[in-house]
Design an enzyme around this catalytic site. Structure first.
Site, PDB file in Angstrom:
ATOM      1  N   GLU B  29       0.823  -1.198   0.000  1.00  0.00           N
ATOM      2  CA  GLU B  29       0.000   0.000   0.000  1.00  0.00           C
ATOM      3  C   GLU B  29       0.862   1.254   0.000  1.00  0.00           C
ATOM      4  O   GLU B  29       1.681   1.439   0.903  1.00  0.00           O
ATOM      5  CB  GLU B  29      -0.918  -0.020   1.238  1.00  0.00           C
ATOM      6  N   GLU B  70      -5.020  -6.742   2.177  1.00  0.00           N
ATOM      7  CA  GLU B  70      -3.895  -7.603   2.542  1.00  0.00           C
ATOM      8  C   GLU B  70      -3.968  -8.939   1.812  1.00  0.00           C
ATOM      9  O   GLU B  70      -2.943  -9.514   1.439  1.00  0.00           O
ATOM     10  CB  GLU B  70      -3.867  -7.835   4.059  1.00  0.00           C
ATOM     11  N   PHE B  93       1.073  -3.111   8.968  1.00  0.00           N
ATOM     12  CA  PHE B  93       1.186  -3.528  10.371  1.00  0.00           C
ATOM     13  C   PHE B  93       1.032  -5.049  10.423  1.00  0.00           C
ATOM     14  O   PHE B  93       0.139  -5.594   9.776  1.00  0.00           O
ATOM     15  CB  PHE B  93       0.095  -2.884  11.227  1.00  0.00           C
ATOM     16  N   ASP B  95      -0.222  -6.662  12.596  1.00  0.00           N
ATOM     17  CA  ASP B  95      -1.548  -6.948  13.159  1.00  0.00           C
ATOM     18  C   ASP B  95      -2.553  -7.312  12.072  1.00  0.00           C
ATOM     19  O   ASP B  95      -3.550  -7.970  12.342  1.00  0.00           O
ATOM     20  CB  ASP B  95      -2.046  -5.711  13.913  1.00  0.00           C
ATOM     21  N   PHE B  96      -2.302  -6.845  10.831  1.00  0.00           N
ATOM     22  CA  PHE B  96      -3.254  -7.098   9.743  1.00  0.00           C
ATOM     23  C   PHE B  96      -3.046  -8.468   9.105  1.00  0.00           C
ATOM     24  O   PHE B  96      -3.714  -8.830   8.149  1.00  0.00           O
ATOM     25  CB  PHE B  96      -3.150  -6.016   8.654  1.00  0.00           C
ATOM     26  N   HIS B 139      -2.600  -2.184  16.464  1.00  0.00           N
ATOM     27  CA  HIS B 139      -1.481  -1.708  15.652  1.00  0.00           C
ATOM     28  C   HIS B 139      -0.162  -1.755  16.428  1.00  0.00           C
ATOM     29  O   HIS B 139       0.765  -1.020  16.114  1.00  0.00           O
ATOM     30  CB  HIS B 139      -1.712  -0.274  15.186  1.00  0.00           C
TER      31      HIS B 139
END
Lengths: 373, 334
Positions: B29, B70, B93, B95-96, B139
């Protein structure tokens, strides 16, 4: 009588060194020290080494305690005859401390430079000034200009001293052409021409010794003196097993085993020395360069380039320094030097006298250059 | 030698590998940096500014801006790796990862094994981890342990700029999927980094400090805390050996065990939650491999078993730090 008090200060080993830590006092208070005697073990970020007394005298006071970290140039000990009282030494120490200002980071002013020689970037460090011809330091296989860290700053106190990274080494380009002694000697010749160095005192270690000899044979007029430290190129035999280990080492353990064969006292091989060696080996192009150099110069336990016979035909002062415990190149090779050559043999020293006996080697190099001016 | 930040070191590694091998492509991204807007291309280079300049040098075919998906990023990376490219995907991140986990867990990690070694998946996923920015529970996590638990993936967690460059080049040249974890608070940390390309082998921990009283094993940002703790311990006469794991898969078991055999005491520091963590993994390794050498219980310094708090005061309390490491070390070595 205070003029009889002489100070011993934290040495500067290499451009990066800002401070050192006293690991152990080898010479006790009250002992008489000889010039060149190892008096204190010092640890830096980069290396551990013994500091050798720059002058003789009675060691009266350890100013820096074991474990203490002292900036470069800071007082670590006091040398004075017995006629000087303890009170006078106290006053001397107090006076020194009051006046002492640690030097600013010299790394800013003396950083390596780069020139392009035959299409390759050559990294070099050029420091010092003086009336005499410049000293040029040529390192050996798998080394670089930092290998002269105990010598370069000291020698530069009296004259211009230039150390280069040979192709395939240090921060120079990693392409090594044919990789033989002649290739490196040509590079050295063009490098010195580029720097407008007409005549130089050459100091070559190991493979750098063979390169220096080859350069001198082809450029008699450009060499004032030739100092050879454990040089290659004098006779055929060499420790091929060691070379294979050094070139093949990929990890810490192998690197430590290889590097510890370079010196008589394996404690000299610090964690940082191993790390720097591995970083070098892991740089793009280095494994290929070393393979080319090895194939061009060695055949098992045999050196392919032997130049000693021709050295007698040229009229250049030659000095040779060798450690009796050298495990890489036999010290007996010095027998092949011309009759006029001066040979110094150090006891209990390995393949790196310039590091293992830095103070004494520095004194010999400076004196020989002065004599040969 | 020039000092470079971790951000610059990673950019160096990407650029040099893209120059060296045209199969290396970057995707993620905003990696092109504001692409899609006239005159704004290459403005920033990803959310952390790491890929800045790559779009201008290598153009859109090799610096690929993706939708905010993602799953698309990871599927594209795994597919293009299996069919001949060497993609470096950026996942903003870690986390994703949940969104695209199947692409990694059941696809990329399994290809080589399930195709009998006839397929490789030379992909790298660069992602950020860690707390300290007040970025809250979604995050700020440290998820390297989850990926370490999956066979077929290699996991890298660098602690400084020199290592970041060498380990990323190694990752790009590796034929297996590699997850490369970058701590989001460390991008500006500078170190001496050579201009030339170089590698650091996986599975070789770095011994950053010698000491005979206690071994401190750490990774990523916790290496900085461990070094600070070691300096504080030294003031009290406790000499710590500090080991930076650098990669958690493969894990340099030999260096850890050798160190504990020397010191007899172990503190493992991990910013992640404690259950099924790298800390627990290393503690288990030492319990099995050097038990008779231990002079004291193994200490684990980790975050608690709770989500990362948003409130700065709470986040401060939550994160492991040098003082907590010192306290743990003193409990077993004082």
């Amino acid at each position: 009588m205070s003029d009889e008090i002489r100070k011993l200060t934290m040495p500067k080993w290499g451009l990066q060194m800002q401070e050192g830590t006293v690991v152990e006092w080898l010479a006790p208070e009250g002992s008489d020290i000889a010039q060149g005697e190892e008096i204190v073990e010092v640890e830096t970020e980069k290396v551990n080494n013994a500091y050798e007394a720059p002058f003789p005298g009675r060691l009266r006071r350890h100013v820096a305690a074991v474990g203490q970290t002292v900036p470069v140039g800071g007082l670590i000990a006091v040398v004075a005859p017995e006629s000087v009282s303890d009170a006078q030494i106290d006053a001397f120490v107090a006076g020194f401390d009051a006046d002492f200002v640690p030097e600013a980071d010299e790394g800013e002013t003396a950083t390596p430079q780069t020139v392009t020689i035959d299409g390759r970037d050559i990294n070099y460090l050029d420091i010092g000034t003086g009336d005499g011809a410049p000293l040029v330091l040529v390192h050996g296989l798998c080394a670089d200009l930092n290998g002269w860290m105990f010598n370069h700053p000291v020698l530069a106190a009296g004259r211009r001293v230039v150390a280069l990274d040979l192709p395939g080494h240090g921060a120079s380009s990693k392409d090594v052409g044919d990789g033989d002694v002649a290739f490196f000697a040509d590079t050295l010749a063009n490098f010195l021409a580029e720097l407008d160095i007409g005549r130089a005192h050459l100091v070559g270690h190991s493979m750098g010794g063979a390169i220096s000899i080859a350069f001198a044979l082809d450029n008699r007029d450009r060499v004032r003196s030739l100092s050879l430290i454990a040089p290659a190129g004098l006779a055929g035999d060499i420790n091929g097993g060691f070379l294979a280990e050094m070139i093949g080492a990929e990890k810490r353990r192998g690197a430590r085993l290889a590097l510890s064969q370079l010196v008589d006292d394996a404690d000299l091989v610090s964690r940082d020395m191993i790390e720097q060696f591995l970083r070098y080996k892991r740089t793009d192009g280095v494994p290929e360069a070393l393979a080319v150099i090895a194939a061009a110069n060695f055949d098992g336990d045999t050196q392919k380039t032997v130049l000693a016979d021709r050295l007698g035909a040229i009229d250049i002062p030659v000095m040779c320094i060798w450690g009796d415990k050298d495990q890489v190149i036999p010290p007996a090779h010095s027998d092949k030097l011309p009759a006029g050559a001066t040979v110094h043999r150090f006891e209990n020293v390995g393949h790196l006298p310039q590091m293992e006996k830095a103070a004494q080697v520095n004194a010999l190099l400076a004196e020989f250059a002065n004599e040969s001016e | 030698m020039a000092k470079k930040t971790i951000r610059e070191a990673i950019n160096d590694a990407l650029r040099q590998e893209m120059e060296r091998d045209e199969r290396v492509v970057v995707m993620g991204e905003d990696v092109a940096g504001g692409a899609g807007l006239d005159g704004e291309e290459d403005a920033f280079g990803g959310v952390m500014g790491v890929t800045k300049g790559l779009y201008g040098q290598f153009s859109a075919a090799r610096v690929i801006d993706t939708p905010i998906s993602e799953t698309a990023i990871m599927g594209m990376a795994a597919g293009s790796a299996a069919t001949g490219l060497r993609p470096v995907a950026e996942l903003m991140f870690c986390d994703f990862m949940g969104v695209c986990f199947d692409q990694i867990l059941n696809q990329a990690a399994k290809f080589r094994y399930m195709f009998g070694g006839k397929a490789t998946t030379p992909m790298v996923v660069r992602t950020t981890y860690g707390g300290g920015l007040g970025a809250a529970a979604q995050h700020s996590q440290c998820l390297y342990g989850m990926f370490t638990a999956v066979p077929g993936i290699k996991v890298v967690v660098p602690s400084n700029a020199y290592d970041a460059k060498g380990l990323l080049i190694q990752a790009i040249r590796d034929d297996d999927p590699v997850i490369f974890f970058e701590h989001k608070t460390m991008y500006d940390l500078a170190d001496e980094v050579p201009d030339e390309a170089y590698t650091i082998p996986f599975g070789e921990a770095n011994i950053l400090r010698e000491g005979s009283d206690v071994t401190i094993v750490a990774l990523g940002k916790m290496v900085l805390e461990a070094r600070e703790a070691a300096d504080k311990l030294a003031e009290d006469g406790i000499e710590a050996q500090v080991i930076d794991l650098r990669t958690t898969s493969p894990l340099d078991e030999e260096t850890i065990l050798e160190s504990v055999e020397e010191t007899g005491r172990l503190v493992v520091v991990d910013e992640a939650n404690p259950r099924c963590s790298i800390a627990a993994d290393v503690a288990g390794l030492v319990a099995g491999g050097a038990f008779e050498m231990l002079k004291a219980p193994v200490k684990q310094v980790t975050a608690p078993h709770a989500p990362v708090p948003f409130a700065p005061e709470l986040e401060n309390l939550y994160l492991p730090n040098a003082d907590k490491i010192v306290a743990a070390a003193k409990e077993i070595a004082a």
